[in-house]
Write a protein that holds these residues in place. Structure first.
Motif, PDB file in Angstrom:
ATOM      1  N   ALA A  48      39.372  47.590  48.535  1.00 24.39           N
ATOM      2  CA  ALA A  48      38.318  48.514  49.019  1.00 24.39           C
ATOM      3  C   ALA A  48      37.436  48.733  47.492  1.00 24.39           C
ATOM      4  O   ALA A  48      36.341  49.006  47.122  1.00 24.39           O
ATOM      5  N   VAL A  49      38.212  48.504  46.049  1.00 26.60           N
ATOM      6  CA  VAL A  49      37.212  49.312  45.237  1.00 26.60           C
ATOM      7  C   VAL A  49      36.251  48.258  44.797  1.00 26.60           C
ATOM      8  O   VAL A  49      35.343  48.157  44.322  1.00 26.60           O
ATOM      9  N   ALA A  50      36.990  46.415  45.192  1.00 19.40           N
ATOM     10  CA  ALA A  50      36.316  45.668  44.954  1.00 19.40           C
ATOM     11  C   ALA A  50      34.916  45.359  45.734  1.00 19.40           C
ATOM     12  O   ALA A  50      33.771  45.212  45.432  1.00 19.40           O
ATOM     13  N   ALA A  51      35.093  45.856  46.811  1.00 16.25           N
ATOM     14  CA  ALA A  51      34.046  45.616  48.221  1.00 16.25           C
ATOM     15  C   ALA A  51      32.593  47.048  47.508  1.00 16.25           C
ATOM     16  O   ALA A  51      31.729  46.404  47.725  1.00 16.25           O
ATOM     17  N   GLU A  52      33.473  48.384  46.808  1.00 25.27           N
ATOM     18  CA  GLU A  52      32.598  49.215  46.281  1.00 25.27           C
ATOM     19  C   GLU A  52      31.590  48.560  45.156  1.00 25.27           C
ATOM     20  O   GLU A  52      30.621  48.402  44.625  1.00 25.27           O
ATOM     21  N   LEU A  53      32.549  48.118  44.146  1.00 26.07           N
ATOM     22  CA  LEU A  53      31.294  46.789  42.879  1.00 26.07           C
ATOM     23  C   LEU A  53      30.756  46.137  43.816  1.00 26.07           C
ATOM     24  O   LEU A  53      29.532  46.454  42.445  1.00 26.07           O
ATOM     25  N   ARG A  54      30.660  45.440  43.869  1.00 23.22           N
ATOM     26  CA  ARG A  54      30.331  43.688  44.886  1.00 23.22           C
ATOM     27  C   ARG A  54      28.773  44.823  45.159  1.00 23.22           C
ATOM     28  O   ARG A  54      28.093  44.670  44.947  1.00 23.22           O
ATOM     29  N   SER A  55      29.335  46.079  46.028  1.00 26.42           N
ATOM     30  CA  SER A  55      27.822  46.257  46.779  1.00 26.42           C
ATOM     31  C   SER A  55      27.180  47.260  45.300  1.00 26.42           C
ATOM     32  O   SER A  55      25.950  47.121  46.052  1.00 26.42           O
ATOM     33  N   LEU A  56      27.493  47.121  44.391  1.00 25.31           N
ATOM     34  CA  LEU A  56      26.788  47.943  42.991  1.00 25.31           C
ATOM     35  C   LEU A  56      26.553  46.902  42.501  1.00 25.31           C
ATOM     36  O   LEU A  56      25.870  47.409  40.873  1.00 25.31           O
ATOM     37  N   GLY A  57      26.194  45.665  42.968  1.00 21.18           N
ATOM     38  CA  GLY A  57      26.090  44.757  42.061  1.00 21.18           C
ATOM     39  C   GLY A  57      27.268  43.782  41.019  1.00 21.18           C
ATOM     40  O   GLY A  57      27.056  42.832  39.913  1.00 21.18           O
ATOM     41  N   VAL A  58      28.209  44.462  41.087  1.00 19.70           N
ATOM     42  CA  VAL A  58      29.428  44.197  39.813  1.00 19.70           C
ATOM     43  C   VAL A  58      29.933  43.094  39.874  1.00 19.70           C
ATOM     44  O   VAL A  58      30.745  42.398  41.047  1.00 19.70           O
ATOM     45  N   THR A  59      29.453  42.141  39.793  1.00 18.22           N
ATOM     46  CA  THR A  59      30.921  40.185  39.720  1.00 18.22           C
ATOM     47  C   THR A  59      32.031  40.840  40.206  1.00 18.22           C
ATOM     48  O   THR A  59      32.975  41.285  39.148  1.00 18.22           O
ATOM     49  N   VAL A  60      32.911  40.887  40.307  1.00 15.34           N
ATOM     50  CA  VAL A  60      34.437  40.873  40.221  1.00 15.34           C
ATOM     51  C   VAL A  60      35.563  39.836  40.327  1.00 15.34           C
ATOM     52  O   VAL A  60      35.538  38.709  41.394  1.00 15.34           O
ATOM     53  N   PRO A  61      36.160  39.543  39.508  1.00 10.69           N
ATOM     54  CA  PRO A  61      36.942  38.558  39.464  1.00 10.69           C
ATOM     55  C   PRO A  61      37.265  37.745  40.144  1.00 10.69           C
ATOM     56  O   PRO A  61      38.095  38.065  41.584  1.00 10.69           O
TER      57      PRO A  61
END
Length: 207
Positions: free
Chosen positions: A23-36
């Motif tokens: 859930a956190v990863a999905a929100e990070l990606r939606s804000l343009g953050v690359t997730v490891p």
């Protein structure tokens, strides 16, 4: 008698993400953050050496996990992603407001909640049927720095209610955390969502 209430599982039921890391990863990606790629492993590993009983704010944990994966976005993006990932659907326990008002007829009333997500308690109360004004104080672990059952968490709400922990009755649904007040000198009343309707009578019994 001063009374403090737990929130989640006691006054309200909230549906948590079944996979918080995702859930956190999905929100990070939606804000343009690359997730490891190894995000689940990073999320599930402690990266901050906190004292026993201390609360680690989830945005700080997520920031440290991303840093381990060589990703360092702006802290404001991390905070927003965490808050959005845990945006709650709330169901108020039947009798919750009556129980709070019954406690208020005896003495000061507070809310003491273990919660590592900023703004989650406030959002939960807004979406519940609980009158926030019925509480004389609201204390969260992310704000005071300590999690139940650490005595410093109970001391934080007791201080706000202008009493000692020995003069405080805490209502909660989890013996291991909420019940920790007994080791600190206070009184514990166990009451989960189905049984909270019995609280007014139980307050009269200990008044």
């Amino acid at each position: 008698m001063a009374v403090s209430f737990d929130l989640f599982g006691t006054l309200v039921a909230v549906a948590y993400p079944s996979d918080p890391a995702a859930a956190v990863a999905a929100e990070l990606r939606s804000l343009g953050v690359t997730v490891p790629d190894d995000w689940h492993s990073l999320y599930g590993t402690a990266h901050i050496d906190a004292p026993s009983g201390a609360e680690v704010p989830l945005p700080a944990h997520v920031s440290a996990a991303l840093k381990q994966g060589d990703v360092q976005p702006d802290d404001s993006l991390i905070r927003r992603a965490v808050i959005n990932a845990f945006d709650p659907d709330v169901e108020t326990a039947p009798g919750a407001q009556d129980a709070i008002e019954a406690a208020g007829a005896i003495g000061p009333v507070g809310l003491l909640s273990n919660c590592s997500v900023p703004e989650l308690v406030a959002r939960t109360l807004i979406r519940s049927d609980i009158d926030r004004a019925a509480f004389d104080t609201i204390v969260t672990s992310v704000a005071c720095g300590w999690r139940k059952p650490d005595c410093r968490a109970f001391e934080a709400v007791a201080t706000q209610l202008e009493c000692t922990v020995s003069e405080l009755t805490h209502v909660g649904d989890t013996d291991q955390t909420d019940g920790g007040i007994e080791a600190c000198g206070g009184r514990y009343i166990g009451a989960d969502v189905p049984s909270i309707q019995t609280l007014p009578d139980r307050f009269e019994a200990v008044e």
